[in-house]
Design an enzyme around this catalytic site. Structure first.
Site, PDB file in Angstrom:
ATOM      1  N   ASP A 279      50.812  51.810  28.847  1.00 16.05           N
ATOM      2  CA  ASP A 279      50.072  51.100  29.886  1.00 16.05           C
ATOM      3  C   ASP A 279      50.547  51.623  31.242  1.00 16.05           C
ATOM      4  O   ASP A 279      51.578  51.205  31.755  1.00 16.05           O
ATOM      5  CB  ASP A 279      50.341  49.595  29.747  1.00 16.05           C
ATOM      6  CG  ASP A 279      49.612  48.762  30.795  1.00 16.05           C
ATOM      7  OD1 ASP A 279      48.948  49.350  31.664  1.00 16.05           O
ATOM      8  OD2 ASP A 279      49.727  47.521  30.739  1.00 16.05           O
ATOM      9  N   ASP A 419      36.690  39.171  31.820  1.00 14.33           N
ATOM     10  CA  ASP A 419      38.080  39.597  31.654  1.00 14.33           C
ATOM     11  C   ASP A 419      38.932  38.386  31.234  1.00 14.33           C
ATOM     12  O   ASP A 419      38.422  37.340  30.846  1.00 14.33           O
ATOM     13  CB  ASP A 419      38.564  40.243  32.955  1.00 14.33           C
ATOM     14  CG  ASP A 419      39.598  41.334  32.733  1.00 14.33           C
ATOM     15  OD1 ASP A 419      40.497  41.137  31.892  1.00 14.33           O
ATOM     16  OD2 ASP A 419      39.534  42.381  33.411  1.00 14.33           O
ATOM     17  N   ASP A 532      41.643  45.452  25.303  1.00 10.63           N
ATOM     18  CA  ASP A 532      42.502  46.075  26.301  1.00 10.63           C
ATOM     19  C   ASP A 532      43.949  45.954  25.831  1.00 10.63           C
ATOM     20  O   ASP A 532      44.251  45.283  24.836  1.00 10.63           O
ATOM     21  CB  ASP A 532      42.302  45.364  27.638  1.00 10.63           C
ATOM     22  CG  ASP A 532      42.751  46.183  28.836  1.00 10.63           C
ATOM     23  OD1 ASP A 532      43.258  47.308  28.645  1.00 10.63           O
ATOM     24  OD2 ASP A 532      42.602  45.693  29.966  1.00 10.63           O
ATOM     25  N   ARG A 591      41.215  50.594  25.008  1.00 13.15           N
ATOM     26  CA  ARG A 591      41.903  51.466  25.963  1.00 13.15           C
ATOM     27  C   ARG A 591      42.795  52.473  25.248  1.00 13.15           C
ATOM     28  O   ARG A 591      42.870  53.635  25.638  1.00 13.15           O
ATOM     29  CB  ARG A 591      42.712  50.642  26.961  1.00 13.15           C
ATOM     30  CG  ARG A 591      43.260  51.471  28.116  1.00 13.15           C
ATOM     31  CD  ARG A 591      43.838  50.603  29.209  1.00 13.15           C
ATOM     32  NE  ARG A 591      45.055  49.914  28.804  1.00 13.15           N
ATOM     33  CZ  ARG A 591      45.776  49.140  29.618  1.00 13.15           C
ATOM     34  NH1 ARG A 591      45.384  48.927  30.857  1.00 13.15           N
ATOM     35  NH2 ARG A 591      46.864  48.542  29.186  1.00 13.15           N
ATOM     36  N   ASP A 607      43.094  52.421  34.069  1.00 16.49           N
ATOM     37  CA  ASP A 607      43.207  51.794  35.388  1.00 16.49           C
ATOM     38  C   ASP A 607      43.244  52.831  36.507  1.00 16.49           C
ATOM     39  O   ASP A 607      44.297  53.152  37.058  1.00 16.49           O
ATOM     40  CB  ASP A 607      44.449  50.909  35.443  1.00 16.49           C
ATOM     41  CG  ASP A 607      44.352  49.736  34.484  1.00 16.49           C
ATOM     42  OD1 ASP A 607      43.225  49.354  34.126  1.00 16.49           O
ATOM     43  OD2 ASP A 607      45.402  49.198  34.088  1.00 16.49           O
ATOM     44  N   HIS A 665      33.808  48.433  37.188  1.00 19.72           N
ATOM     45  CA  HIS A 665      34.874  47.446  36.972  1.00 19.72           C
ATOM     46  C   HIS A 665      35.713  47.390  38.237  1.00 19.72           C
ATOM     47  O   HIS A 665      35.760  48.354  39.008  1.00 19.72           O
ATOM     48  CB  HIS A 665      35.720  47.855  35.761  1.00 19.72           C
ATOM     49  CG  HIS A 665      36.742  46.840  35.342  1.00 19.72           C
ATOM     50  ND1 HIS A 665      36.541  45.481  35.459  1.00 19.72           N
ATOM     51  CD2 HIS A 665      37.977  46.996  34.793  1.00 19.72           C
ATOM     52  CE1 HIS A 665      37.603  44.849  34.984  1.00 19.72           C
ATOM     53  NE2 HIS A 665      38.487  45.733  34.602  1.00 19.72           N
TER      54      HIS A 665
END
Length: 934
Positions: A279, A419, A532, A591, A607, A665
């Protein structure tokens, strides 16, 4: 600010009751999860990853490994051969397979491991079918095996061990030619060995004693610390390494995910490319550091051949690439000097399991890889439309208002997304009772407009004794365990979280069952899912992920890490299929991914930031994913973090409209950015970009149908279609959609022009909007304004569009087609049209679809059935035919399959050489012919 909001929210959780360690973890979670740009020091470099450093400290030279030819066994399906490390006398078992489809598989494991080593399951769609290996010759120096073709052989050299795949006089690929094969064997830790160790272990230990003492002195082999985290490494060092040499190759691609150019760079003097799902918020660009997903597939390409290397290992992996001039490597008969690329793979654990895909064409490599790991799932048609997302739409009224805003501004869309804030306290499979108290009412409002919703369901589960999902997973003992055997817990969005063990089929089955309408309360058939944080993300874990010594049954997390995200998406997709009784195709965005993830849905580039550089890098990132089977890729339009300028936002919509997955997004800390909030002029530009996407949905759908059937990428580099044109080998600011559309998005601020390379000397391209004709094989200077999206249609192609744009793709189902016939210099063109119900598996299970071929030749345009055994009726018809590069005819006549003949009206524009035939009126699924009299 969003920073303060999140910090306060999580802190309140920690204050009930007060826990100082929890508060510190909250702060760490916020920082690591991306309220600030990525701190590179939170993620390892090779020198900080002890196994990578050990393997990289081995320099090219004479390999200690020797093939014991007396142990060779050759059956109809495989060759086995023992290798010995002359330094420590440890033996390995080599297995070689000749696979159908021009592939070779190489496996190396310990001959007598102390315990089984992990072999990756569930990625291959089946055991790859083999073909016979036959012995050509053998002497004390090695053996030569036939690979089927008269001139293609596999040469096994004994001392030192080396493999060469040769074709005639040319070496296509060499294994261990640089002597970098390394295989850290399992061993008992001397200071903890039990008196009850087997005699076999004692004998092995005695034989290796001198080397063992040497290895024991190396740091971090049995325990390793990074930042404040210690990895206990109970099994000791288990790393593996292998080098591959590619004579004649200068260009290699693949091994996503990295925010990097399409062509991979040499790593000499720098870190290797890292494959370890993490991440990483607002990631750095042009950096080999790991990102969210990992596909250990590398492609090489030259004017002579395309090949691929698939390194099937799910542990942390590093890939070194170097290029140099090489002597005596391209020929077994005479010395010569050619370019060469060398690739070294390094993994922390597992075995060596490599598939060498010999092409020779790019399309062959795609088909070979697809035969191993499967093809891109065939998405429902509406998933190819536009998706509107934000962290977070705050309540049902907000959703209704945004939905209505698209209608008020005449912008089509298919999905609105929710979300993490939509759930009750971030308890997934629930709805916030204050803000989303009537989810079915909200979903029905979308159904009434033939639209859909996506809700997020992350794979970290709030530890809460009153939360049904947590209680059931704990009662079934289905959480990942820590090294001491308790449930592994870490910090993520809900606070203290458990992590389901998705490697366990029982866990995946239970997870899939939770998407049933009677289990996921408030869900309906138009609700789809977003996974996610499935790397998995652990805010207070090492490198923001799970501890490597966590346990999945008998396997450590270090063995399976890169598989975790695939398993999450797999279970979710299975759940959506099961909830419909196996009828409906799912849509799941994830993701994190691995080889084989293409079978389960879409991915995105994570991101990103609202910066021009992130817009630009989205193109090579998605191209790289397409090369390794994952076609359903896109980047968050506008950038997830920060606020884009109106110019950047418009350009991003224009780019996103021509990428496979099209979603906007935004971070909760950014101002609202629905398409109509930047003034009427920019709204009009965004509207036009989205409408172009919807007009081309028939072509997108055809491309995904073909990708599903053949493994060919939807979005592809130019060199895939022009493999001998060296100019295309490094181009990654433009690309092809299928064969027939070339796109060069405008990705630089303030651009007044772009230079587009049009490949194909002797061919022609047509501007997709002005229809101006341009010769192939040239760099074309194209002036651009804010309304410009440089798109070109290949001469010789026929592309169907639907030009009646409505509020969603489902509303356009029965609308007519317009055919765009772009003539080649020879006056010919060809294309296809695919139609089915757009959402079920009936195309596969019942062969309910229409698949037509259009051919223009000899002054005739005809429509014929590609698949006579299929059956499907469509209400759509052909409304217009545009012929680009035409001459004015004297008449146009329609002949139908029923024998009727009719003259058709037409217009001819001499300035553009475009002939428009009006209202053929024929059904899109019928046979018909247009005859042109010139």
């Amino acid at each position: 600010m969003g920073f303060i909001r999140i910090l306060i929210e999580l802190s309140l959780i920690c204050m009930n009751p007060p826990r100082m360690s929890c508060l510190l973890a909250v702060w760490l979670a916020v920082v690591l999860s991306g309220i600030q740009a990525v701190d590179r020091s939170n993620f390892k470099t090779c020198i900080q990853s002890s196994f990578c450093k050990r393997m990289r400290d081995v320099v090219p030279g004479h390999s200690p490994y020797r093939a014991l030819l007396e142990t060779l066994e050759l059956s109809n399906t495989r060759l086995t051969l023992q290798l010995i490390n002359d330094n420590n006398k440890v033996r390995l078992l080599l297995e070689l397979y000749r696979l159908q489809g021009n592939m070779t598989r190489l496996k190396i494991n310990e001959l007598k491991p102390l315990r089984p080593r992990f072999e990756v399951p569930d990625v291959l769609i089946a055991d790859p079918p083999t073909e016979p290996l036959s012995l050509v010759s053998q002497d004390e120096g090695g053996v030569v095996l036939s690979l089927g073709a008269d001139a293609r052989h596999l040469v096994v050299s004994a001392r030192p061990f080396r493999l060469d795949i040769v074709e005639g006089p040319h070496v296509l690929l060499s294994v261990n030619s640089r002597g970098l094969l390394a295989f850290e064997h399992q061993r008992p830790r001397k200071d903890t060995s039990s008196e009850n160790d087997s005699e076999e272990v004692e004998a092995e230990e005695d034989a290796e004693d001198q080397n063992y003492e040497k290895e024991e002195d190396q740091a971090d082999m049995w325990e390793e610390t990074f930042k404040s985290h210690t990895d206990s490494k109970p099994n000791g060092p288990t790393a593996i390494s292998m080098d591959f040499s590619l004579p004649g190759v200068e260009h290699v691609y693949g091994i996503p995910e990295h925010a990097e150019n399409l062509r991979l760079k040499t790593t000499d003097g720098h870190d290797p490319y890292r494959l370890y799902n993490l991440d990483v918020f607002q990631y750095e660009l042009y950096n080999p550091m790991a990102l969210y997903g990992s596909v250990p597939v590398l492609l090489s390409h030259s004017t002579q051949r395309t090949m691929g290397i698939f390194w099937l290992n799910a542990a942390e992996t590093w890939v070194d690439i170097s290029s140099k001039a090489a002597e005596n490597t391209d020929s077994v008969q005479a010395p010569s000097k050619v370019a060469q690329t060398d690739v070294r793979w390094i993994s922390e654990s597992g075995i060596i399991d490599v598939f060498i895909m010999l092409g020779p064409k790019p399309t062959d490599v795609f088909a070979q890889y697809a035969s191993l790991t499967g093809t891109q799932s065939f998405p429902p048609l509406f998933a190819l439309g536009y998706h509107q997302c934000r962290w977070n739409y705050k309540d049902q009224e907000d959703v209704r208002s945004v939905d209505q805003g698209f209608d008020d501004h005449d912008i089509p869309y298919d999905f609105i997304w929710l979300d993490i804030e939509h759930a009750d306290g971030k308890r997934y499979f629930t709805w916030d009772p204050a803000h989303f108290s009537q989810p079915r009412e909200m979903l029905q409002g979308l159904v009434d407009k033939r639209r859909k919703m996506v809700a997020i369901v992350d794979p970290h589960i709030k530890v809460d004794s009153g939360y049904r999902v947590h209680k059931e997973i704990r009662s079934k003992n289905l959480y990942v365990k820590n090294k001491d055997g308790g449930d592994y817990e870490g910090w993520c969005w809900p606070g203290t979280s458990g992590y389901p063990d998705f490697t366990n089929p029982e866990m995946r089955s239970w997870w899939a069952s939770m998407f049933a309408y009677d289990q996921y309360e408030g869900s309906m058939e138009n609700l789809y899912i977003w996974n996610d944080m499935n790397e998995p993300s652990v805010f207070n874990g090492p490198e923001v992920t799970m501890h490597k010594d966590a346990l999945h049954g008998s396997w450590e997390h270090r063995d399976i890490h890169n598989l975790y995200g695939l398993y999450v998406q797999m279970a979710t997709a299975d759940g959506l299929i099961q909830r419909s009784g196996g009828v409906e195709r799912p849509f799941v965005l994830a993701r994190a991914f691995f080889a084989g993830s293409q079978r389960y849905g879409a991915v995105w580039t994570g991101d990103n930031a609202a910066e021009w550089s992130h817009l630009k890098i989205s193109i090579p990132m998605c191209l790289s994913l397409g090369l390794v089977g994952i076609s359903f890729c896109g980047a968050d339009v506008g950038g997830f973090f920060k606020s884009p300028s109106s110019e950047l936002l418009v350009r991003w919509y224009q780019t996103g409209a021509y990428q496979p997955f099209f979603r906007a997004h935004a971070h909760l800390d950014t101002p609202r950015r629905e398409p109509w909030l930047f003034g009427p002029e920019n709204t009009a530009l965004i509207r036009e970009a989205v409408r172009q996407r919807y007009a081309l949905l028939p072509y997108w759908y055809l491309l995904f149908y073909k990708a599903h059937g053949t493994g060919q990428p939807v979005m592809r580099p130019l060199w895939v279609e022009y493999p001998e044109d060296v100019t295309t080998f490094t181009i990654d600011d433009e690309y092809l959609l299928g064969r027939d559309l070339l796109v060069h998005p405008v990705t630089d601020e303030g651009s007044k022009e772009v230079t587009v390379y049009l490949p194909g000397t002797g061919g022609v391209w047509y501007d997709a909007f002005t229809f101006q004709r341009h010769e192939g094989g040239q760099n074309l200077y194209v002036p651009v304004t804010m309304s410009s999206i440089p798109v070109f249609q290949r001469g010789g192609s026929i592309i169907p569009r639907k030009n009646r744009i409505r509020r969603s793709s489902s509303c356009m189902e029965k609308d007519p087609y317009t055919l765009y016939v772009a003539l080649s210099p020879q006056g010919t063109a060809e294309g296809e049209l695919y139609i089915d119900d757009g959402h079920t598996f009936n195309y596969e299970q019942k062969k309910q679809f229409v698949h037509r071929r259009f051919i223009f030749a000899d002054s005739t345009l005809s429509s014929s059935n590609i698949s006579p055994d299929s059956q499907f009726s469509t209400a759509s018809w052909v409304e217009r035919v545009l012929i680009l590069g035409a001459h004015k005819p004297s008449s146009v006549t329609l002949k139908t399959s029923g024998g009727s003949v009719a003259s058709l009206e037409f217009d001819f524009d001499e300035a553009t050489s475009v002939l428009t035939v009006h209202k053929p009126g024929v059904n899109a699924g019928a046979d018909w012919t247009l005859l042109f009299q010139w």
